[in-house]
Design an enzyme around this catalytic site. Structure first.
Site, short mmCIF file in Angstrom:
data_model
loop_
_atom_site.label_atom_id
_atom_site.label_comp_id
_atom_site.label_asym_id
_atom_site.label_seq_id
_atom_site.Cartn_x
_atom_site.Cartn_y
_atom_site.Cartn_z
N ARG A 126 -19.29 4.54 -14.97
CA ARG A 126 -19.21 3.84 -13.67
C ARG A 126 -18.40 2.54 -13.73
NH1 ARG A 126 -24.43 5.59 -13.77
NH2 ARG A 126 -24.70 7.51 -12.58
N LYS A 148 -4.72 -0.19 -7.71
CA LYS A 148 -4.82 1.15 -7.11
C LYS A 148 -4.68 2.15 -8.25
CE LYS A 148 -2.12 1.40 -3.14
NZ LYS A 148 -1.44 2.29 -2.20
N GLU A 190 12.81 -0.22 -6.06
CA GLU A 190 11.55 -0.85 -5.61
C GLU A 190 11.67 -2.38 -5.65
OE1 GLU A 190 8.72 0.55 -4.39
OE2 GLU A 190 8.62 2.60 -5.15
N LYS A 232 4.07 -8.67 -5.26
CA LYS A 232 2.96 -7.70 -5.30
C LYS A 232 1.63 -8.43 -5.41
CE LYS A 232 1.27 -3.43 -5.58
NZ LYS A 232 1.30 -2.17 -6.27
N GLU A 242 -5.34 -2.40 1.43
CA GLU A 242 -4.32 -1.82 2.30
C GLU A 242 -4.78 -1.65 3.74
OE1 GLU A 242 -2.02 1.13 0.24
OE2 GLU A 242 -1.11 1.82 2.10
N ARG A 246 -0.73 -5.14 3.00
CA ARG A 246 -0.29 -4.30 1.89
C ARG A 246 0.58 -3.14 2.37
NH1 ARG A 246 -3.89 -3.04 -3.58
NH2 ARG A 246 -2.27 -1.85 -4.62
N ASN A 250 5.06 -0.27 1.85
CA ASN A 250 5.47 1.11 2.12
C ASN A 250 6.82 1.21 2.82
OD1 ASN A 250 3.14 2.17 0.97
ND2 ASN A 250 1.99 1.88 2.87
N HIS A 253 8.89 4.27 2.35
CA HIS A 253 8.01 5.30 1.80
C HIS A 253 7.65 6.39 2.80
CE1 HIS A 253 7.92 2.57 -1.52
NE2 HIS A 253 7.04 3.27 -2.20
N HIS A 257 8.41 9.57 0.93
CA HIS A 257 7.35 10.52 0.55
C HIS A 257 7.64 11.92 1.09
CE1 HIS A 257 4.08 7.23 -0.16
NE2 HIS A 257 4.74 7.50 -1.26
N HIS A 270 10.72 8.92 -7.91
CA HIS A 270 10.10 8.23 -6.77
C HIS A 270 11.02 7.15 -6.20
CE1 HIS A 270 7.06 6.35 -4.29
NE2 HIS A 270 7.32 5.20 -4.89
#
Ligand SMILES: NC(=O)c1ccc[n+]([C@@H]2O[C@H](COP(=O)([O-])OP(=O)(O)OC[C@H]3O[C@@H](n4cnc5c(N)ncnc54)[C@H](O)[C@@H]3O)[C@@H](O)[C@H]2O)c1
Ligand SMILES: [Zn+2]
Length: 366
Positions: A126, A148, A190, A232, A242, A246, A250, A253, A257, A270
């Site tokens: 955990r 993330k 990026e 960042k 997000e 945040r 994107n 993206h 994506h 990517h």
């Protein structure tokens, strides 16, 4: 920015969330002092890495870990391996090797390694601590920072995951020397994204020093990495989960994506897909009158200055449009775009007409 004992400038940025506070350090040679970032009370230490990264840089990490004993857990890289089954296998190995609650993980590799190691740390007993040492440019400026973590499902990328903030993030630009050129350039897109969304000075540097950055000259590259990591950290501190700010990360993206998914994650790295997505979003921003044409031209020219991405013309705009609605970033069925309003600022727009999006995709193909 901090100054250490020898007056050497050492960029260290801080992420603060409701539960923790940690540093992201950008420093050549930081691997030599990894030990100082580990918890004082530590039982077993595990380094998750890929064989290529370990072959190139394992000795340096080992030297930095000094008198700590540790086990190396090899992970076979590749997006198709970023799966729960692999995470389970790593966890089984940890149990066999006597891992307990006072154990710690180090993620030493690209974004695939930092994502799976972070998720493993989030769920093992955990939650145990993780130190992130990203070794690709993309992971240093993006994946390794922000907590993330996750793995892929057959039905889509990163659909299982958790927020699990690391003890620290150590970005050593020295390790990028062994990165394949294509991976390096993909990460630079990026970095350009960071300039467009939040830092006009970074953007101007990237536009004027493209040759030096592409040649990985430390004077040009290190400040660009540091600026991206700072951005960042700022964005994650303002909005860990997000909900709002945040989402500016994107930029590029939404269509990026769609392009990755449409080509089965095979044709584009990517960052390359994001470069295409940023070009399309920039054309859209100009046609939607969010952005002036001159700034639009500057963004497109800067992306192009970092080299051509693989051909996209064979991919129909209709196919990408069909993918937009199924992206996991879609909220309540609405497709969101992050559109620049000027270099360094963006806004989030939804409800844009399909024809306008299709036209922007066509313009980006050019
Ligand atoms: N968690 C986040 O916020 C976040 C953000 C962006 C991307 N990501 C994830 O990151 C992943 C992509 O990461 P990536 O682009 O780093 O790819 P990657 O992890 O596959 O690394 C690319 C390749 O470079 C190799 N490599 C790594 N470091 C090297 C080095 N120093 N020298 C030589 N080779 C090296 C790797 O073994 C791999 O073959 C995706 O799974 C994506 O979903 C996560
Ligand atoms: Zn990205």
């Amino acid at each position: 920015m901090r100054v250490d004992g020898k007056n050497k400038v050492m960029p260290a940025f801080t992420v603060t969330t409701s539960s923790t506070r940690y540093d992201a350090v950008v420093e050549r040679g930081v691997l030599a002092r990894v030990s100082s970032f580990l918890p004082a009370k530590l039982s077993r230490l595990f380094v998750v890495t890929t064989r290529d990264v370990w072959r190139h840089h394992g000795a340096r990490l080992q030297a930095g870990l000094r008198d700590h004993s540790f086990e190396v857990l090899y992970f076979t890289g590749g997006e198709h391996r970023k799966r729960l089954a692999e995470l389970e296998e790593l966890a089984e190995q940890m149990v066999r090797l006597g891992a307990d609650r006072a154990s710690c993980l180090i993620g030493f590799g690209g974004g695939i390694v930092t994502d799976i190691t972070g998720f493993l740390a989030a769920v093992f007993l955990r939650g145990i601590p993780v130190l992130q040492i990203p070794t690709t440019l993309l992971a240093q400026v993006d994946a390794g920072v922000g907590g993330k973590t996750g793995v892929n499902l057959r039905g889509g990328k990163n659909l299982l995951g958790a927020f699990h903030q690391p003890l620290a993030v150590l970005a050593d630009p020295d390790v990028l020397a062994t990165l394949p050129t294509r991976e390096f350039r993909a990460g630079l897109y990026e970095v350009i994204k960071c300039g467009v969304i939040r830092d006009a000075a970074l953007f101007a540097d990237l536009a004027t020093k493209a040759l030096d950055v592409l040649a990985a000259k430390p004077a040009a590259l290190d400040s660009a990495i540091a600026a991206s990591v700072r951005i960042k950290c700022e964005v994650v501190t303002a909005d860990e989960k997000e909900a709002d700010l945040r989402r500016i990360l994107n930029f590029g993206h939404t269509i990026g994506h769609a392009l990755e998914a449409e080509t089965g994650y095979q044709e584009f790295l990517h960052g390359e897909a994001i470069a295409f997505g940023m070009k399309a979003a920039t054309h859209l921003a100009v046609s939607e009158k969010s952005l002036g044409a001159a700034d639009g031209d500057r963004i497109i020219a800067c992306i192009d200055a970092y080299g051509a991405i693989p051909p996209t013309r064979h991919i129909a705009a209709e196919a990408l449009l069909a993918r937009l609605g199924s992206d996991k970033k879609t909220l309540h069925g609405k497709v969101h775009f992050v559109l620049p309003t000027k270099i360094g600022e963006t806004k989030i727009v939804n409800g844009i007409a399909r024809e306008a999006i299709a036209a922007a995709i066509h313009a980006a193909h050019a």
